[in-house]
Structure formats: C-alpha cells, structure tokens
Design a protein around this motif. Sequence first.
Motif, PDB file in Angstrom:
ATOM      1  N   ASN A  90       0.822  -1.212   0.000  1.00 52.21           N
ATOM      2  CA  ASN A  90       0.000   0.000   0.000  1.00 52.21           C
ATOM      3  C   ASN A  90       0.857   1.264   0.000  1.00 52.21           C
ATOM      4  O   ASN A  90       0.648   2.184  -0.806  1.00 52.21           O
ATOM      5  N   ASN A 114      -8.089   6.053   1.990  1.00 52.08           N
ATOM      6  CA  ASN A 114      -7.211   4.988   1.520  1.00 52.08           C
ATOM      7  C   ASN A 114      -7.724   3.612   1.939  1.00 52.08           C
ATOM      8  O   ASN A 114      -7.517   2.618   1.242  1.00 52.08           O
ATOM      9  N   VAL A 118      -7.594  -0.054  -0.130  1.00 53.48           N
ATOM     10  CA  VAL A 118      -6.860  -1.205   0.410  1.00 53.48           C
ATOM     11  C   VAL A 118      -7.790  -2.400   0.562  1.00 53.48           C
ATOM     12  O   VAL A 118      -7.448  -3.523   0.188  1.00 53.48           O
TER      13      VAL A 118
END
Length: 863
Positions: A90, A114, A118
Amino acid sequence: MKYNRKIFIPVIALLLALFGHSFYIYRFLKDGTIFTGPNDGLEQMLPMQLYLYQKFIKGEFFYSMDFGLGGDYFTDLAYYYSTNIIYYVNIIIVWFFDLFLNFKTDSVTFWAKNAFYVSIFKSSVAILFSFLYFRKIKLNDTSAMLAAFLFVMSAIYFRFTLYWSFFSDVFIFLPLMLLGIEYFIQNKKRSVFIIAVALIFINNFYFAYYHLLAGLIYFIARNIFTSKYDTVKRKVQWIHFVTMSIIGIVISSLFFFYGVKSFLQNERAPYKAGIPLFDPFDQNANIFYDNYLVIVLFLAVQAIFTFKLYDNYFYKFFSIMSIILMCLSFTPFIDSVFNGFSAPQKRWHYLISFFTSGLIGMYIMRFRTIPVKQYLISIVPGSIIIIISHIMIHKAVSWIFIMPVIIIVGLTVLLIQNKKQQQLLYGLMIALILVFNWDVIRVHNKLDNYNPGIDKRAKMTYIESSVYDSPLQRYIINQVKDKVTDDERIDWRVLEQDNTPMYQSFKGVSLYSSIFDGALVDFYFKDLKINLKEESVSRYSTFQSRSNLASLFNVKYLVRKSYQTDIPENFRLIQDDGKYKTYENVKPVPFVRITDKFMNSNDVSTIIDREHAMIEGIVSDDEPTNFKLNHAENLLDQVKITASGASWISDNERLKVNPPSGGLIIEIPEVIKKKYNDFYLDMHVEIIEPITNHQINVNKYANNRLFQTSKYRTHYDDLLYRVKSPDNNKILIGLTPGTYKLTVNGIYGEDYKHLSNVKQSVQYKFKDEGNKMTVSLKSSKDGTMVVPIIYRDGLKAYVDGKKTEVKRGNYIMSTVPVTKDTKTVVFKYTPPYFKLMISLSLVGIILALLYLKFVRLEHEKNH
C-alpha cells in the motif's frame, strides 16, 4: 484461452469485491461514512498507518523519540503494520502516486479514504486465492467463485476490516496456505507452501499462530483421511511439511523474530478469570442470524443435511469441519486456545466462514443432482433456526425475505425438466445467493458495525471536528511546535485520543498500543505509580499532572481544553484561545545532565523519594548509593481519616461504600497544608464486590477503574494520587458503591524544593535526526550523562566517535559515561540481533532454492 483466463478471473474477483463494498462506497459518497471504526480504527489503525508512512519514506525504520515517550516502533508495532506485507504494498503505491498527485498523506482523512482502496484490493486478492484453492479441490469455476465470494465478502471480513484492518489479512493467507498444502499432496509441488509460510510469518506474528493451528488441523485431517487425488505417502508428507515449514519460518526471521520479541517483552498480567465451558446462548452466540461477528448462511445448514452429496470426499470433509467448528463456537475454551491460552477472543471464526462457504459452493455445484424429497427435508432445519431466531431476537433483517425466494427457485430448478429453463433458473439462483449474501453483510454492518452509538462518529466530519483533529487544534499545536526545540515535549492529546501525537506530528507523552515495551508498563504502573484516569494496560498518557515527572521528561508546554483543571504545579498560562489554554513549564530540568550521584533502586521505596532521587542524580539497579537523600515524611499519623457514606468492615483494610456514593474524608491540619504545594496520597484500592467498572474520585480527579475480570485491567491496585493543596484542608475520596479492600499507605507533602534547586551544569545542544540523536557539549565534566532518551536494548552511543555502552538509569532513561573533554555523544539504535536475522532470512532463501532443486520426492502414490 489461458491468457484470457488469467485476465478474466482477476477481473471477476475485482468486480465481486466492488459489489461487496458497494454499500460502503454508497454511504461514503452519500454522507461521508468512513470505512473504519471510530474506536480502535481512528484511535490506533489510521494514526499508526500515517505515522509509519511518514517514518518509512524518510528512511527511518526503527527508533524514534516521538513514539510515545520514545522507543522502537518497528518492534512494538509488529502486531499492527511495521512488518505487514499488505501495508508495505500500500505505502509503495501511495508513495509513487504521491509524487505526482500530492495526496496530503500527513492527514488522517487521506488514510480514511485509503482504507476503501486497500480493502477492495485486499478482498480481490483474497477472492482470487480462495477461487484457486476451491478449483484445486475440484469445484468448477462458477461454484469456486461463489464460494470465494461468500467467504471473503462476509460479516466477519467487514468486522475485522472496519475495526482492525490488519486482521482481515487472514482472508488472503488462509486460502494461500491451504492451496500450498493441496499443491503438495496432489501435485508434489512445494514452492507455494514455502512461500505461504514465509509470508504468513512475515506479515503478522499473532495471526501466524492462528494459521499454524488451522494449517496443522487441516493437514492432520487430510493426512489421516486421504482422497483419491493424493499422490504423496503419509510419512513423506510429514517429513516434507515439517521441512518446508522450517524453511518458510527461517525466511521470515527478519520480521517474525521482532514480532515475537515485541510480544515477549510486553508485560500483561495473566488472565485469571475462570473460563466457562459454554457461552450463554444469546444473540451474540447465535451464529445463524444476527451475530456481531460471523453469520452462517442458511444454505450451509441445508448442505449439511443433504446426505446424498456425502459421497464426495471434499464435500464430506467440509461438512464435518463446518459442523465441528460451529459446535466449537459455543465454548470459550477454544477462543482461549486460539488466543494463546489467554483471555478468550473470537478471532478464529473466519475458519467457520471459510468451511461453510466452501460447503455451499460444493452444494451449489451438484445442486441439480439432489432428489426433491431430500431437498425438502434439508430446508427444514435451517428454516426453523432462522424463524426461531427472528422471533427471539428483536431485530428485523431484510434478508429473511430473500431466503424463501431462494428456496422456491431452488425447488423449481429441481422440478423443471426443460434443460434451458433449468439452466436459466439455476443461474438466477446463484445470482440470488450473491444478492442474499450482499444483503446479509449490509444489514449486519448497519445493525452491528455501524450501530447508532457508532454511526455518528464514523464520519469524515468527525475526523475534522474538535473531538479528533480540528483546524483550531492544528493551528494551536503548530504555534507551540514552532517554540519547542528537539529536546522538548508537548503534553497534549484530544480527549482520550492517546495517539494524537502520531497524527498531529509532535513529541508527546502518550501512546495507545496493544503492545509496547514492558519497561514502560513497569515505570508507569509499578515504579512511579502514574495513575491514568482511564485504566488500561494498552495505554499510557501524561504524568498525572505531576510536575517533577513532567520536568524530568522535558515537557515544556502543556495544552488543555479550557474547562480542564488537571494542571501540574509550576506551569503558567501563556495563551488562552477560548477553547484551549497553553501552559509553559517554569521549572524545567535540563535534557542533558552529568552527575556522579547514584541511588540504588533498592534504597528508595516511596514514590516521592524516587522522583527526588531522579532529580538529584540517577536511580540505578547496578550502582551503589553514594549520596544522602532527605526522605519525605509520611504524614499519615498527622491527619484525620473518617468514613462518609461508608463504613469500615475492618479498619484501614476493608470498606463498604453505601449507595448512592461515599468514601473517605482526609482532614489535613492547617500548619501542614501551608507547607506544601501538593500532596501525594498512596493507597491500595481493590473492589471486591460487585463485579463492575468503578470510579475512584480524589478531589475531582476521576479515576475510572475496570471490572475485576476485564481483559484490559492493569492489575496494579497500589495507586497514587497527586492532590493540589486543598483550600478547605480536605481530601475527598469518592467511591462507587461496593465493598473494597482499601488501605491508606501514606500521605506525603511536596514543596518542589528539589526541582527548584536544579541547575544547568553543562552547556549543550541536542539534535534529533531520527536515525541518530546528537548531543553537542560546549562544556562537560567527569561523570555519567543521563538523558530522557528511552532506553532499549540495541541503543548504542558514540562518545567522540568511540563506541560506548549505554546503560539504563532512572528506570527508563539512558546513561553514558563521559569526561570533561567530551565534545559529542551520538545515540543510534539498531534492533538487537538485526544482522543475524538478515543472515538467517538469506540462509532460508538459499535453503529453499537448494531444497526445491535437489531434494526429490518418492514417485509412489498413497493408498
């Protein structure tokens, strides 16, 4: 065709992952609902991701003074993200795109967004690996993909991901590990299993234990009950699986070792509460309806009762495993076994989801071969369970209305004779199962994960508010940060957000982590009895408004909400912004001190004397005492203690507090009160009954203590309270109603003469460069330098370029011998055995290559 398939299958996995997340994406776009829990998610997961990213991109990997009071974040955060492969992938992607798009990675809002990307990526990979595993055990493409979707896009996946995102990595590594086992048993291929073991032990030491148990159980079952697809003899399987496991673990050494080290050096009291044989069968134990963690779909029950399909080896295997695991879910003992024989934790239930999902996939694959009569019988148990659950548990779930539609469509598939129509209805049935599962997770997350108590806080607006990270807070903290030097700290956190320093980027005095160095636990709860307002073995914060400790650890500024009154003595107000007040320490202790005074830790027992000894010299476990300390007087026999709203069962030993509240009143004579700024009240307080959370309120210092059997209790009941010299000469101790073991051990006065007498004996400059910390001395003297750099094994000092041993002093500080000619002292940190672990990992990789190339298997089929 093979090339197209290699693209097509991952695309399908991605589309299914997007479909599974669509409810969350919709809520985010509609009302800003974030994809992380407002509790551990916002307090731990996102701040830690932000913090580690900022460190790693600067090339800093191990030690930092801004990790709480300071420490080895690589080791201590191994439970979270510092060794996490998914996180590494990531941050590499984030770093690359940030070069062009400026993501503002220093804000929690970025990491909250984010989390969506993910999770979608991670679940896509998990679906793909699960698909490959189910194909390996002979499911067709459609059924394998269905089983993979049901497993990954499940209630427990989203529960894990929302609250502890690294938990859901198990959805990738479980099918990968089992795929490796099957590749070996069926095809004699060994590389997949070695890779799986290495990745599992690298990624997270804690869940490596879960996978170890799961893999061992699976392998033993497959070894005992062989299938016609197996090609390796039983004895040969054992030899090579042990060999491959050892090689995989050796490869992981560089990361796995420090994860285990973090766990072993952490300090928690053993779980002493009794573990019942069975959980009470309530809503939380019902795994078929609205369980908070895992929901077994009714189709799995139908599959279990479809005995005709038991002629297939893997169908029988998955059915038996599902039955066993579902039964084990009702006993807390298994929860304890999977949690290392500690406090019961239901984190292994993803195994239930895996085997029941696989069973459903096999059931659907052979569905059209089921006799109508057996089908009708099989739907009865599951239907009864759901109907009774619906009546008993007063929560309406919309998916209960999809269930009969699937049953009717399934019956129609079995009754209809026309092959085209049957195929069409069969496809409709699979589509309905996908929608059904989607609605199960949608309702589960609405009712359980985003319940009314959490939903309001699970918003982007919450992140940017004054209860988490407001622009005003940032403005004030940035002003203060401009004033502090590298050797000074700021005492500030937003409410109970102990990881505020991580996401507002300053050197603070608080940390919230399930694992940190046990020396800090001892320092806070045993050595100095720093009594936190909220009892927790996973946190430390501030210094209980004790001025001596704030100065010893170089707290220069303190920021508080305007209504907060827990201000240490010797801090003066320098700024008032209406909502927030900023205070400056007027009696700081120099960061660098050189002394020849030592006090052996065995020669100083009271807490106030320990503080004074640390100010006067160095408290040491090794050196003999070489100076005289004027011990503080215990004033206990000069004060009057009376019970109020309570009665002594045994004088100064056992106290019964009556409703609504009561406790003790300590009256201090005026002549004593005038002599001291503060008083230190030392007590042993332990609730006997009832079993409940309780509060100890000492002159408005509300100390919330956990119930006796709590997993997060510190088990330190010798408590210290700093009390500002009271105007009315009274110390009021208020207690929640109940019966207590209570002993007042002592009362000590503090006039801060020791702190006032501190002189700056040497001139210095301190520079913190992350990977190294440099003390430049303009003047020095013979003696021992003591600095509030938190000591850890692996900390090294270079005195004028010469490597010198660093020792522990003042419980957690670092000490180094110096001379009058010393000019510079450089501190560097490398985790212990780091080069050895690198070597072991390289050796593991070499062993793997040699093993795969030169070690052959017997070409004899197992019978």
